[in-house]
Design a protein around this motif. Structure first.
Motif, mmCIF file in Angstrom:
data_model
loop_
_atom_site.group_PDB
_atom_site.id
_atom_site.type_symbol
_atom_site.label_atom_id
_atom_site.label_comp_id
_atom_site.label_asym_id
_atom_site.label_seq_id
_atom_site.Cartn_x
_atom_site.Cartn_y
_atom_site.Cartn_z
ATOM 1 N N PRO A 1 0.816 -1.213 0.000
ATOM 2 C CA PRO A 1 0.000 0.000 0.000
ATOM 3 C C PRO A 1 0.854 1.270 0.000
ATOM 4 C CG PRO A 1 -0.786 -1.581 1.628
ATOM 5 C CD PRO A 1 0.474 -2.132 1.075
ATOM 6 N N PRO A 2 0.505 2.271 -0.796
ATOM 7 C CA PRO A 2 -0.638 2.290 -1.721
ATOM 8 C C PRO A 2 -0.272 1.868 -3.147
ATOM 9 C CG PRO A 2 0.253 4.506 -1.560
ATOM 10 C CD PRO A 2 1.181 3.612 -0.772
ATOM 11 N N HIS A 3 0.705 1.009 -3.298
ATOM 12 C CA HIS A 3 1.095 0.623 -4.653
ATOM 13 C C HIS A 3 0.733 -0.815 -4.965
ATOM 14 C CE1 HIS A 3 3.887 4.109 -3.919
ATOM 15 N NE2 HIS A 3 3.195 4.461 -4.999
ATOM 16 N N ALA A 4 0.014 -0.976 -6.074
ATOM 17 C CA ALA A 4 -0.396 -2.321 -6.489
ATOM 18 C C ALA A 4 0.252 -2.663 -7.817
ATOM 19 C CB ALA A 4 -1.908 -2.386 -6.634
ATOM 20 N N LYS A 64 -12.152 -0.547 -0.835
ATOM 21 C CA LYS A 64 -11.389 -1.138 0.265
ATOM 22 C C LYS A 64 -10.247 -2.052 -0.154
ATOM 23 C CE LYS A 64 -14.851 -2.575 2.902
ATOM 24 N NZ LYS A 64 -15.751 -2.782 4.048
ATOM 25 N N LYS A 65 -10.250 -2.469 -1.414
ATOM 26 C CA LYS A 65 -9.184 -3.364 -1.877
ATOM 27 C C LYS A 65 -8.667 -2.877 -3.214
ATOM 28 C CE LYS A 65 -9.718 -7.892 0.054
ATOM 29 N NZ LYS A 65 -11.064 -8.202 0.539
ATOM 30 N N PRO A 66 -7.389 -3.130 -3.513
ATOM 31 C CA PRO A 66 -6.896 -2.740 -4.841
ATOM 32 C C PRO A 66 -7.633 -3.505 -5.932
ATOM 33 C CG PRO A 66 -5.300 -4.139 -3.709
ATOM 34 C CD PRO A 66 -6.378 -3.837 -2.718
ATOM 35 N N TYR A 79 -0.158 11.389 -5.004
ATOM 36 C CA TYR A 79 -0.982 10.181 -5.154
ATOM 37 C C TYR A 79 -1.338 9.609 -3.787
ATOM 38 C CZ TYR A 79 -1.628 5.111 -5.808
ATOM 39 O OH TYR A 79 -2.083 3.823 -5.738
ATOM 40 N N ARG A 80 -0.298 9.446 -2.985
ATOM 41 C CA ARG A 80 -0.475 8.909 -1.641
ATOM 42 C C ARG A 80 -1.426 9.790 -0.823
ATOM 43 N NH1 ARG A 80 3.241 5.536 1.088
ATOM 44 N NH2 ARG A 80 4.751 5.330 -0.581
ATOM 45 N N GLU A 81 -1.157 11.061 -0.895
ATOM 46 C CA GLU A 81 -1.847 12.025 -0.051
ATOM 47 C C GLU A 81 -3.330 12.152 -0.448
ATOM 48 O OE1 GLU A 81 -3.266 15.529 1.540
ATOM 49 O OE2 GLU A 81 -2.826 15.518 -0.616
ATOM 50 N N GLN A 82 -3.535 12.244 -1.757
ATOM 51 C CA GLN A 82 -4.878 12.508 -2.269
ATOM 52 C C GLN A 82 -5.824 11.316 -2.136
ATOM 53 O OE1 GLN A 82 -5.014 15.267 -5.019
ATOM 54 N NE2 GLN A 82 -7.191 15.286 -4.666
ATOM 55 N N TYR A 83 -5.296 10.126 -2.411
ATOM 56 C CA TYR A 83 -6.197 8.979 -2.518
ATOM 57 C C TYR A 83 -6.106 8.002 -1.355
ATOM 58 C CZ TYR A 83 -6.345 10.665 -7.319
ATOM 59 O OH TYR A 83 -6.490 11.455 -8.431
#
Ligand code: PRX
Length: 651
Positions: free
Chosen positions: A72-75, A473-475, A490-494
Motif C-alpha cells: 500500500p498504496p502501490h499495487a 477497500k481493496k486494490p 498520489y499517496r496524499e490525495q487517494y
C-alpha cells in the motif's frame, strides 16, 4: 462543523425496474443468482477470481508469477506476465471470422464515413507503430495525442500500446496552454495532431494551437499531422510531418512487443481541485482485464451488436469504452466526430436509426440537453434497434433517468448507470443489465471483485441511508498506479484521507438494499445550518420541476446559517424567468426535500459553466455567488462566454 460529520441524504426514490426477461435470457450474466455467485467467488478469493478471468479472457505471451503485489498504496497486477493490449485488441481476432468484421464505424460531422475492419485496423496500427519507431519513439517514451475524434486517434493509441510507448491523449478542445502543461509534465517526445476537426459546422483548428505550444515544449522532437479539414497550416520543416506521407514509407508488419503487465500504457490528465492537473497513470495487464470484462458484462456486448459510446477519446470513458474495452471484445464500435445538435438536435437519433445502433452509452449532461431540446427530436426516429442504454459522468437525476427510459429506451431497454473515475480506469459500481433490478438515480452495486463502501471521515462504516464518503477497500486491477511524477500527491490525495482505503472524493449513501447513491463530489458538499447536503440531490429536486432544464447548487457564506444555498437555474425552452417562478421553485424544493434545502437565492442563467466533458463547474459558480467574479483556474472551462454572461447578470 467537525470534519467527521456525515453528509445528510435527503433524496428518496422508490421505483424499481426489473431486468426485462427477454433481455436477461440472452445476456452474458442472466440472473441475480449468477451475479451473486460471481460476487461470492470474488469475495472469498479476489485474486483467484481476477486470475481466472485474466486467463480465460485475455492473451498472454507469458503467464504471470504473482497475481497481485500489494504494498500500500502501490499495487502491481499479474507480475511477471507478458502481454500486449494492441495484440489483444487486434491480432487475436485475425485468426477468427472477426478478421473481416467492422471494428470501427466512424462518422464525421460533415457526414463522411469510414469503416475499418479488424484486419484494416491491424494494418493501420502496424504501419503507424513503424512510423513511431522510425522517428525514434522507444518503449517507455511518452507520446502526446491531440486529435479530433477520428479513427487516427484510436490507431495512434493502439500503435503506442503496440511498441510499449505511453500515450497521453489531450482533448482536442483544450487550449495550447493546457497542451503545454501536459506535454511538459510528461516530457512527451512526439505530438500527433491534425490540421483541425469539425464541431457545429466550424473547423476547430488544432495545428495552430500545437505550433503555439511547441514554442515552450523542449522535449518534443517531432510532430505528426493528420490531414482532416485540409485547411492551410504551417508545417515546420524538419519537425512536422504528414501522417499520410509517413505511413507510405513503412511496411505493414510490426510485431506486438511482449510487454510486462505493469508497462505504463497511458497518462490521462484530470483536473484537481487546486490548479495543477494530475497525470493519472495506468498500466497494461490489469487495466486491460477490467476494461475488457466490464465492457462484456455491463454492456452485454455480442458479436452482432453495434455499440456506441458517445464520449470523446480525450476522456477516460473514450479510452476504456470507445477503444480498449470494445476492441478487446472483438466488438463493432461506432465513433462520431461532432456535436449532438448538428445540423439539427436529432443527430444522435439519426445516427442510431441509420446505423441501427444497439447499445448507447452517454452522459447525463447530454440527456438533460436532449430533454431541453424537446422529445419531438428522438420521437421522429426509429430507435427500435436499441436494446441497452448507459450513463456515466455525473449522478443522473431520476427525472432524466425516466426520460431516457421512456423516450429513448421506449420502456424496453435496461439502463446501466455506471460509476467510476479516471483514476479507477474502469467501471466500479453498476448494474449488470440482465441481473440487477435498477432504481432511477442509483448506480446500484459494485462490480464483482470490487469492494466499495460508504464511511465517515474517520473510517467507520455508516448506517443505511446515511451519507458519507465513498471508498474502495481493496486494490482492483485497473486502478491508477500513481500520479505521474508526483507519487507523494498520489499517496496524499487517494490513500491518506481515510486510513487504509482508497478515497474517491465522492459523497454517497447506501440504501437498505445496499444500493449506492452517489451524491456528487465532496468538494461540492454544502453545509447549511449544521447539515451537510450533497448538491446533486437539491439539483435533482429542482430539475424535477417541469420548467427547469438544469440546475447547479452552490453555497455562499451566510452569517446566520453558515451557508446560504444559491441555485443557478436554466429553464426549458419557452419558459420565462419571473419572480413568481423563483418562488414556485423554492416551494418545489421544500416540498421535494424539505425547508432545509430551500434555495435562499435563485438565479436564472442561459447556460451553466461546464468542463469540456460536461461537468458543471460549481467552483466557478461558488466564486460568482460569493464575490461576483472568478479568480481561480478556468483552463478546463468549455465556453468562456457563459462565465461572462453570468458575471454581467450579476452586476
Ligand atoms: O463524481 C463522480 C462522477 O464523475 C467523477 C469522475 O470523473 P472523471 O474522472 O472525469 O471520469 C468520468 C467518467 C468515468 C466521479 O468521481 N461520476 C462518474 N460517474 C458517475 C458519477 N457520479 C454519479 N454517478 C455516476 N454514474
Amino acid at each position: 462543523m467537525s470534519a467527521n460529520t456525515n453528509i445528510e441524504s435527503v433524496q428518496r426514490e422508490d421505483r424499481v425496474f426489473e431486468p426485462p426477461p427477454e433481455f436477461a435470457a440472452k445476456a452474458h450474466i442472466k440472473s441475480m443468482a449468477e451475479l451473486e455467485a460471481l460476487r461470492a467467488e470474488a469475495t472469498s478469493d479476489p485474486e483467484g477470481f481476477w486470475a481466472r478471468l485474466a486467463e480465460s479472457e485475455l492473451h498472454w505471451f507469458k503467464k504471470w508469477d504473482t497475481v497481485l503485489k500489494w504494498e500500500p498504496p502501490h499495487a502491481e497486477w499479474f507480475v511477471g506476465g507478458k502481454t500486449n493490449i494492441s495484440y489483444n485488441c487486434l491480432d487475436r481476432h485475425l485468426g477468427t471470422w472477426r478478421r473481416n468484421k467492422a471494428a470501427l464505424i466512424w462518422e464525421g460531422e460533415p457526414g463522411d464515413t469510414r469503416t475499418l475492419t479488424y484486419q484494416q485496423m491491424h494494418t493501420e496500427v502496424c504501419r503507424f507503430a513503424n512510423v513511431l519507431k522510425r522517428i525514434g519513439v522507444e518503449k517507455g517514451d511518452r507520446v502526446a495525442l491531440y486529435l479530433p475524434l477520428i479513427p487516427e486517434l484510436a490507431i495512434a493509441m493502439l500503435a503506442c500500446a503496440r511498441i510499449g510507448a505511453t500515450h497521453s491523449v489531450v482533448f482536442g478542445g483544450f487550449s495550447s496552454t493546457a497542451l503545454v502543461d501536459r506535454i511538459n509534465d510528461a516530457q512527451c517526445k512526439v505530438v500527433v495532431t491534425a490540421d483541425g476537426g469539425w464541431r457545429r459546422g466550424n473547423e476547430v483548428k488544432l495545428k495552430p494551437a500545437v505550433d503555439e505550444a511547441l514554442k515552450e515544449t523542449p522535449s518534443v522532437k517531432s510532430c505528426i499531422v493528420v490531414q482532416r479539414t485540409k485547411s492551410k497550416i504551417h508545417m515546420e520543416s524538419g519537425r512536422d510531418h504528414w501522417w499520410h506521407e509517413l505511413i507510405e514509407t513503412v511496411d505493414a508488419n510490426c510485431a506486438a512487443e511482449e510487454l510486462d503487465s505493469e508497462q505504463p500504457l497511458f497518462i490521462l490528465y484530470t483536473s484537481g481541485t487546486t490548479g495543477k492537473p494530475k497525470g493519472i497513470l495506468h498500466t497494461t495487464g490489469g487495466y486491460l482485464l477490467q476494461a475488457h470484462l466490464t465492457t462484456k458484462w455491463i454492456f452485454d456486448i455480442k458479436d452482432e451488436d453495434i455499440y456506441w459510446c458517445t464520449a470523446d477519446i480525450g476522456w477516460v470513458t473514450g479510452h476504456s469504452y470507445v477503444v480498449y474495452g470494445p476492441l478487446s471484445n472483438g466488438a463493432t464500435a461506432l465513433m462520431y466526430e461532432g456535436a449532438p445538435n448538428w445540423p439539427e438536435p436529432d443527430r444522435f437519433w439519426d445516427i442510431i436509426e441509420r446505423h441501427r445502433v444497439n447499445i448507447l452509452y452517454t452522459a447525463p449532461t447530454a440527456i438533460r440537453a436532449f430533454i431541453k431540446w424537446g422529445e419531438q427530436w428522438p420521437l421522429k426516429h426509429d430507435l427500435s434497434s436499441l436494446r441497452l442504454l448507459g450513463t456515466v459522468g455525473e449522478p443522473i437525476n431520476p427525472e432524466a433517468w425516466m426520460w431516457y427510459h421512456r423516450i429513448i429506451g421506449r420502456e424496453r431497454c435496461p439502463i446501466v448507470d455506471t460509476w467510476w473515475q479516471t483514476e479507477t480506469g474502469a467501471i466500479m459500481i453498476t448494474p449488470l443489465p440482465g441481473a440487477t433490478p435498477t432504481k432511477p438515480g442509483s448506480a446500484t452495486k459494485p462490480f464483482p471483485g470490487i469492494e466499495a463502501d460508504v464511511m465517515t471521515r474517520d473510517g467507520k462504516p455508516v448506517g443505511a441511508n446515511e451519507g458519507g464518503y465513498l471508498v474502495i477497500k481493496k486494490p482492483w486491477p485497473a486502478m491508477l498506479r500513481t500520479i505521474y511524477g508526483d507519487d507523494e500527491r498520489y499517496r496524499e490525495q487517494y490513500w491518506s484521507q481515510i486510513d487504509g482505503v482508497y478515497f474517491a472524493g465522492d459523497g454517497a449513501r447506501k440504501d437498505r438494499d445496499g444500493y449506492f447513491w452517489i451524491m456528487g463530489r465532496i468538494d461540492d458538499v454544502i453545509n447549511v445550518a449544521g447539515h451537510r447536503l450533497g448538491t446533486a440531490e437539491i439539483e435533482s429536486a429542482l430539475v424535477s420541476h417541469e420548467a427547469v432544464a438544469e440546475a447547479a447548487i452552490v453555497a455562499k457564506p451566510d452569517d446566520l446559517k453558515g451557508s446560504a444555498i444559491v441555485a443557478f437555474v436554466t429553464l426549458e425552452g419557452g419558459r420565462v424567468p419571473t419572480d413568481e417562478l423563483k418562488e414556485e421553485l423554492r416551494k418545489h424544493v421544500t416540498k421535494e426535500i424539505g425547508a432545509l434545502a430551500r434555495p435562499d437565492e435563485i438565479r436564472f442563467a442561459d447556460a451553466l459553466p461546464k468542463t469540456r466533458s460536461g461537468k458543471i463547474m460549481r467552483r466557478l459558480l461558488r466564486e460568482i455567488a460569493t464575490s461576483g467574479s472568478v479568480a481561480g483556474d478556468v483552463t478546463t472551462l468549455e465556453d468562456f462566454s457563459v462565465l461572462e454572461k453570468l458575471r454581467t447578470e450579476e452586476e
